[in-house]
Design an enzyme around this catalytic site. Structure first.
Site, PDB file in Angstrom:
ATOM      1  N   GLU A 500     111.848 -63.462 114.024  1.00 37.03           N
ATOM      2  CA  GLU A 500     113.042 -63.960 114.738  1.00 37.03           C
ATOM      3  C   GLU A 500     113.557 -65.277 114.148  1.00 37.03           C
ATOM      4  O   GLU A 500     113.885 -66.210 114.858  1.00 37.03           O
ATOM      5  CB  GLU A 500     112.763 -64.115 116.241  1.00 37.03           C
ATOM      6  CG  GLU A 500     112.657 -62.765 116.926  1.00 37.03           C
ATOM      7  CD  GLU A 500     112.799 -62.823 118.441  1.00 37.03           C
ATOM      8  OE1 GLU A 500     113.232 -63.849 118.971  1.00 37.03           O
ATOM      9  OE2 GLU A 500     112.478 -61.817 119.068  1.00 37.03           O
TER      10      GLU A 500
HETATM   11  C1  LIG Z   1     104.864 -59.063 111.520  1.00 38.22           C
HETATM   12  C2  LIG Z   1     106.331 -59.042 111.323  1.00 38.22           C
HETATM   13  C3  LIG Z   1     107.123 -58.315 112.194  1.00 38.22           C
HETATM   14  C4  LIG Z   1     108.490 -58.212 111.968  1.00 38.22           C
HETATM   15  N1  LIG Z   1     109.260 -57.400 112.777  1.00 38.22           N
HETATM   16  C5  LIG Z   1     110.544 -57.156 112.417  1.00 38.22           C
HETATM   17  C6  LIG Z   1     111.320 -56.168 113.106  1.00 38.22           C
HETATM   18  O1  LIG Z   1     110.859 -55.543 114.054  1.00 38.22           O
HETATM   19  N2  LIG Z   1     112.584 -55.930 112.678  1.00 38.22           N
HETATM   20  C7  LIG Z   1     113.133 -56.609 111.639  1.00 38.22           C
HETATM   21  O2  LIG Z   1     114.262 -56.336 111.297  1.00 38.22           O
HETATM   22  N3  LIG Z   1     112.443 -57.576 110.985  1.00 38.22           N
HETATM   23  C8  LIG Z   1     111.164 -57.849 111.336  1.00 38.22           C
HETATM   24  N4  LIG Z   1     110.440 -58.793 110.661  1.00 38.22           N
HETATM   25  C9  LIG Z   1     111.063 -59.550 109.581  1.00 38.22           C
HETATM   26  C10 LIG Z   1     111.216 -61.031 109.871  1.00 38.22           C
HETATM   27  O3  LIG Z   1     112.286 -61.257 110.721  1.00 38.22           O
HETATM   28  C11 LIG Z   1     111.368 -61.710 108.499  1.00 38.22           C
HETATM   29  O4  LIG Z   1     110.077 -61.709 107.927  1.00 38.22           O
HETATM   30  C12 LIG Z   1     111.913 -63.089 108.576  1.00 38.22           C
HETATM   31  O5  LIG Z   1     113.266 -63.040 108.906  1.00 38.22           O
HETATM   32  C13 LIG Z   1     111.755 -63.862 107.257  1.00 38.22           C
HETATM   33  O6  LIG Z   1     112.109 -63.103 106.162  1.00 38.22           O
HETATM   34  P1  LIG Z   1     111.129 -63.027 104.901  1.00 38.22           P
HETATM   35  O7  LIG Z   1     109.785 -62.718 105.408  1.00 38.22           O
HETATM   36  O8  LIG Z   1     111.734 -62.095 103.930  1.00 38.22           O
HETATM   37  O9  LIG Z   1     111.082 -64.495 104.325  1.00 38.22           O
HETATM   38  P2  LIG Z   1     112.134 -65.147 103.320  1.00 38.22           P
HETATM   39  O10 LIG Z   1     113.516 -64.913 103.810  1.00 38.22           O
HETATM   40  O11 LIG Z   1     111.815 -64.738 101.937  1.00 38.22           O
HETATM   41  O12 LIG Z   1     111.818 -66.689 103.518  1.00 38.22           O
HETATM   42  C14 LIG Z   1     110.724 -67.352 102.876  1.00 38.22           C
HETATM   43  C15 LIG Z   1     110.682 -68.793 103.358  1.00 38.22           C
HETATM   44  O13 LIG Z   1     111.862 -69.480 102.991  1.00 38.22           O
HETATM   45  C16 LIG Z   1     112.464 -70.085 104.115  1.00 38.22           C
HETATM   46  N5  LIG Z   1     113.907 -70.025 103.984  1.00 38.22           N
HETATM   47  C17 LIG Z   1     114.680 -68.956 103.669  1.00 38.22           C
HETATM   48  N6  LIG Z   1     115.981 -69.310 103.650  1.00 38.22           N
HETATM   49  C18 LIG Z   1     116.040 -70.621 103.948  1.00 38.22           C
HETATM   50  C19 LIG Z   1     117.095 -71.578 104.075  1.00 38.22           C
HETATM   51  N7  LIG Z   1     118.374 -71.261 103.894  1.00 38.22           N
HETATM   52  N8  LIG Z   1     116.779 -72.835 104.367  1.00 38.22           N
HETATM   53  C20 LIG Z   1     115.489 -73.193 104.547  1.00 38.22           C
HETATM   54  N9  LIG Z   1     114.456 -72.343 104.449  1.00 38.22           N
HETATM   55  C21 LIG Z   1     114.722 -71.085 104.154  1.00 38.22           C
HETATM   56  C22 LIG Z   1     111.963 -69.292 105.320  1.00 38.22           C
HETATM   57  O14 LIG Z   1     111.950 -70.098 106.480  1.00 38.22           O
HETATM   58  C23 LIG Z   1     110.572 -68.904 104.885  1.00 38.22           C
HETATM   59  O15 LIG Z   1     109.694 -69.938 105.197  1.00 38.22           O
HETATM   60  C24 LIG Z   1     109.080 -58.913 110.884  1.00 38.22           C
HETATM   61  C25 LIG Z   1     108.271 -59.665 110.038  1.00 38.22           C
HETATM   62  C26 LIG Z   1     106.923 -59.734 110.234  1.00 38.22           C
HETATM   63  C27 LIG Z   1     106.087 -60.522 109.283  1.00 38.22           C
END
Ligand SMILES: Cc1cc2nc3c(=O)[nH]c(=O)nc-3n(C[C@H](O)[C@H](O)[C@H](O)COP(=O)(O)OP(=O)(O)OC[C@H]3O[C@@H](n4cnc5c(N)ncnc54)[C@H](O)[C@@H]3O)c2cc1C
Length: 826
Positions: A500
């Site tokens: 989220e």
């Molecule tokens: C267990 C689990 C359950 C999930 N369930 C769902 C689900 O039901 N449905 C769904 O759609 N998604 C789901 N997700 C996805 C989740 O919402 C994403 O993992 C999350 O949005 C972050 O994306 P990412 O993991 O690709 O990280 P990335 O986007 O690659 O980010 C990596 C890091 O960079 C930081 N970052 C990225 N952009 C910026 C910025 N502009 N400024 C500062 N920092 C930044 C982030 O905070 C993070 O620390 C789930 C994820 C997990 C791990």
């Protein structure tokens, strides 16, 4: 001397005019009068100071004339800000306009109206909600065997699924009209919290259908047909939903998804539908889902719908059994057992009426998601993180009292008091903020800024509490097994931090950078005016907002300076603040400082705010501390102003204000523009840093209170599941704690005898029997000590396994990535 006094009087006049937002003509008149007095009665001639005063008086006088003001000030500034103010993209505008602005705006104003916060209802549940919390929720918690779920089966067991479906847990947010429970946000928050305190895995299967996803989206935007068909099925658990937004290339930046839908006609050319290709991952409940809520970008190259080619993000409901839908295998998220996995499809045809809300809602997906996110983000994760924090307090205060080293319960050692008092503070503050925010949502608010702030703050505070709980438990927390009650929380921490909106992004980009736009009284209106394609109309709107903005900025600068040099003594505390008046005054003072700094930061950094994330992150922290402290004061009042809670408030307030100060100091020390840095320092810290962390003695008193007053421990951990079963590892803690407290005096006698050498406590010796025989303890004390000894041995025991039992039970591991292309190749 007279001249110095005169200058001080001038300074007081400037502060008064600034704080009361005097109009320009009054400034001009005041300056002219001051110049005259200086020249005639004080200095004898104008001199440089007098000349300067006259110059200012003339300038203000001229600016008071609207035509002159427009020509020399408004028009050039308008032109300048058009280029420097942050640009707002379409997706950002939808995010900004999605939620509601509430108490966050008061904090940005510099002069919060406390009654707006105090008027929010304390925790109120209907009798039906209360019965559900005390009945099925309690029963569900009692059924859960964490080790069985988390390790043995790596699966939420079928009987738990059955139970939650049968009792309607999956449809708490679905209205009664459509077969759901129709519970308030406060009730959902408490139910989710109770389950979370028992099992993070089980709460996930309840939480996901009750947050952003098919249920909520259909309830709010669905067609009548979708509502009548799906909502009762979802409420009864006949459909298990998942919501698929994230993909391999679109995580935090979800709007850049490559998942695509093309408007097309069916085989016979009669049905209008969508041909979809997508690749999603991390989808919670995905592997078990029967109904996939899918977000994708919709295009209409032949303009069949008449809305142009690029229609935008759209959300559709797709049965998991629909031809072409591929529900992948499972991810293993931090070793947790809740179902999570990828799904994908290539050229899957769906009818257009599978779009949530039907054809008229195509392209509205992002707005829908943002609107629901603003409320959902305030409930799910803050509730479970708060419950996690309270559970850490419940377990650790018991264990720390039971576990002895060096002849003392470890919780009584000063070094341990420190992390324990941190857990206590986090549990009190998280619950305070959770309850207020859930009550806001219950009354219809969708607080976008506060929900972002709540998400990252409560999960970060929980992370700290889990780490502190681990440290206090030592090896007992580290060795996993059926008797370990902390590992499940440890495994779930990174999930809460990431989902989220990952916390780094939520802190540095969403909370302040978007919050300033959303909650600042003038900024967003100025940007809208600057972006108005009709330049003349834009300038007109800009003039009103800008003039008020200047008065607001001057009021905050002078107000902050005044309250800082007078230590906040003259800040008006709300009525009936009584013993909390001091904290209200300091909070008012802090709010002035925040408003001044936030305003100047936005004015100086403009569009660069999005990239100056170390600055915006610290301002987000400062805003969070203000909100949490305001909620702490409200909780104290809602809980009936208990004298036992005063130290808890003092602890949270002193530490909160100190963290607030450090955040502001970080902003100022690192601010990229030197003159702004100087000005900030003079206004915010004219007499240095006023706040210090809570004193050691206060932390000591608070820990004592929790260890010695069971009713305080109960109140601080209210609404979580408390087992009383000695065969349950957490129930064993409760049972043992009671006995340990009862045996305290007998224990002291025993310890004294051991230290004196009268008794020897080694394996193979019955030292309690000897103590009874030697009259060191009475017969009944001896029996109690034997019980404590046996129970304590179980509390401190850790599990051990046959090596074969520890072999990974994942079966054969397959390929580690998915893509539409690889799916096509299969
Ligand atoms: C267990 C689990 C359950 C999930 N369930 C769902 C689900 O039901 N449905 C769904 O759609 N998604 C789901 N997700 C996805 C989740 O919402 C994403 O993992 C999350 O949005 C972050 O994306 P990412 O993991 O690709 O990280 P990335 O986007 O690659 O980010 C990596 C890091 O960079 C930081 N970052 C990225 N952009 C910026 C910025 N502009 N400024 C500062 N920092 C930044 C982030 O905070 C993070 O620390 C789930 C994820 C997990 C791990």
């Amino acid at each position: 001397m007279v001249e110095i006094l005169f200058c001080l009087a001038v300074l007081a006049g400037v502060i008064a005019l600034g704080m009361y937002k005097a109009p320009l003509w009054l400034w001009a008149a005041g300056l002219a009068f001051t110049a005259l007095i200086w020249q005639t009665a004080i200095h004898g001639s104008a001199g440089i100071f007098g000349f300067f005063l006259w110059l200012l008086a003339i300038a203000f006088g001229l600016l008071a004339v609207p035509a002159i003001r427009r020509a020399v000030l408004i028009a050039p500034v308008f032109k300048f800000v058009k280029g420097t103010l942050p640009k707002v993209s379409d997706t950002e505008a939808q995010a900004l306009e999605a939620g509601t602005v509430g108490f966050d705006a008061e904090l940005f104003s510099g002069t919060p109206d406390w009654d707006k916060l105090r008027s929010i209802a304390p925790i109120v549940l209907t009798p039906e909600e209360q019965d559900f919390l005390d009945g099925p929720t309690e029963e569900l918690c009692g059924m859960i065997k964490d080790w069985q779920v988390r390790h043995k089966a790596r699966e939420v067991p079928a009987e738990i699924w059955e139970f939650v479906k049968k009792h309607g847990f999956l449809g708490m947010l679905i209205s009664k009209e459509h077969g759901g429970l129709g519970f308030s946000a406060q009730a959902q928050s408490l139910i989710i919290g109770k389950i979370a305190s028992r099992s993070p895995d089980v709460v996930t299967i309840v939480m996901v259908p009750n947050s952003l996803g098919p249920g909520e989206l259909i309830e709010k935007y669905g067609t009548e047909q979708q509502k009548t068909y799906y909502l009762p099925r979802l409420a009864r658990g006949e459909e298990v939903p998942c919501f698929s937004l994230t993909g391999p290339t679109s995580g935090s930046d979800a709007a850049t998804m490559r998942d695509i839908g093309i408007i097309t006609r069916g085989e016979h050319g009669d049905v209008v539908g969508i041909r979809l290709s997508w690749d999603k991952r991390y989808i919670t409940l995905g592997p078990n889902a029967t109904l996939v809520g899918l977000a994708f970008r919709l295009f209409d190259p032949d303009n069949i719908l008449g809305k142009g080619e690029n229609i935008g993000i759209t959300v559709a409901l797709i049965p998991a059994t629909h031809p072409g839908v591929q529900i992948g295998r499972r991810h293993l998220p931090a070793g947790n057992a809740f179902p999570n996995g990828p799904n994908w499809g290539k050229d899957v045809f769906i009818p257009i009426d599978w779009v949530i809300g039907g054809e008229k809602m195509v392209g509205q997906g992002w707005r829908m998601l943002m609107e629901c996110l603003a409320a959902g983000r305030a409930i799910s994760l803050p509730s479970s993180a708060t419950a996690g924090t309270k559970a850490m307090l419940r377990f650790t205060s018991a264990y720390g009292r039971i576990r002895k080293q060096f002849g003392l319960p470890v919780a009584r050692m000063e070094g341990v008091e420190e992390p324990l008092s941190r857990i206590i503070e986090a549990a009190y503050a998280n619950e305070a903020a959770r309850a207020v925010t859930a009550a806001m949502v219950s009354r219809g608010e969708r607080p976008s800024v506060l929900s972002a702030l709540m998400k990252y703050q409560t999960t970060e505070r929980m992370r700290q509490s889990v780490n502190d709980a681990f440290d206090i438990h030592g090896g007992r927390a580290i060795c996993d097994g059926p008797s370990n009650y902390l590992q499940c929380a440890y495994q779930m921490v990174p999930v809460g931090i990431t989902v989220e909106g990952a916390n780094i992004l939520t802190r540095t980009l969403i909370t302040f950078a978007q919050g300033a736009l959303r909650s600042h009284p003038y900024l967003y209106k100025e940007i809208q005016a600057a972006q108005d394609p009709d330049s003349e109309r834009g300038q007109e709107a800009f003039e009103t907002e800008f003039s008020d903005h200047i008065a607001f900025s001057v009021a905050n600068a002078t107000g902050a300076f005044f309250h800082n040099i007078t230590f906040g003594r003259f800040v008006v505390a709300p009525e009936q603040a009584y013993e909390m008046a001091h904290w209200y005054r300091q909070l008012g003072r802090a709010s002035r400082n925040f408003a001044f700094l936030a305003d100047l930061t936005v004015a100086v950094l403009g569009g660069a705010l999005k990239t100056k994330q170390k600055i915006s992150g610290r301002l987000a922290d400062a805003l969070s501390e203000l909100y949490f402290l305001a909620c702490v004061l409200k909780r104290y009042e809602d809980d009936g102003r208990l004298s036992s809670d005063r130290d808890l408030v003092a602890l949270a307030a002193a530490n909160g204000l100190f963290r607030f100060q450090e955040a502001l100091r970080g902003v100022i020390d690192n601010f990229p523009l030197l003159p702004a840095r100087w000005l900030m320092r003079v206004i915010v810290f004219p007499l240095g840093s006023p706040y210090r962390p809570a004193r050691d003695a206060l932390g000591h008193r608070v820990v004592r209170l929790v260890l010695e007053a069971p009713e305080v421990r109960d109140r601080l951990t209210r609404h979580i599941y408390v087992s009383k079963d000695p065969d349950d590892p957490t129930g064993l803690l409760e049972v043992t704690l009671k006995k340990v407290v009862a045996a305290e005096e007998a224990e002291k006698k025993l310890e004294r005898a051991i230290r004196a050498g009268t008794l020897r406590r080694y394996h193979g010796i019955d030292w309690i029997g000897e103590a009874m025989a030697k009259g060191i303890v009475t017969e009944s004390e001896g029996q109690l000590l034997r019980e404590v000894e046996a129970l304590t041995a179980r509390v401190i025991a850790v599990d051990h396994f046959d090596p074969a039992e520890l072999k990974p039970n994942y079966g054969n591991v397959g390929h580690n990535s998915r893509s539409v292309e690889s799916a096509a190749a299969e």
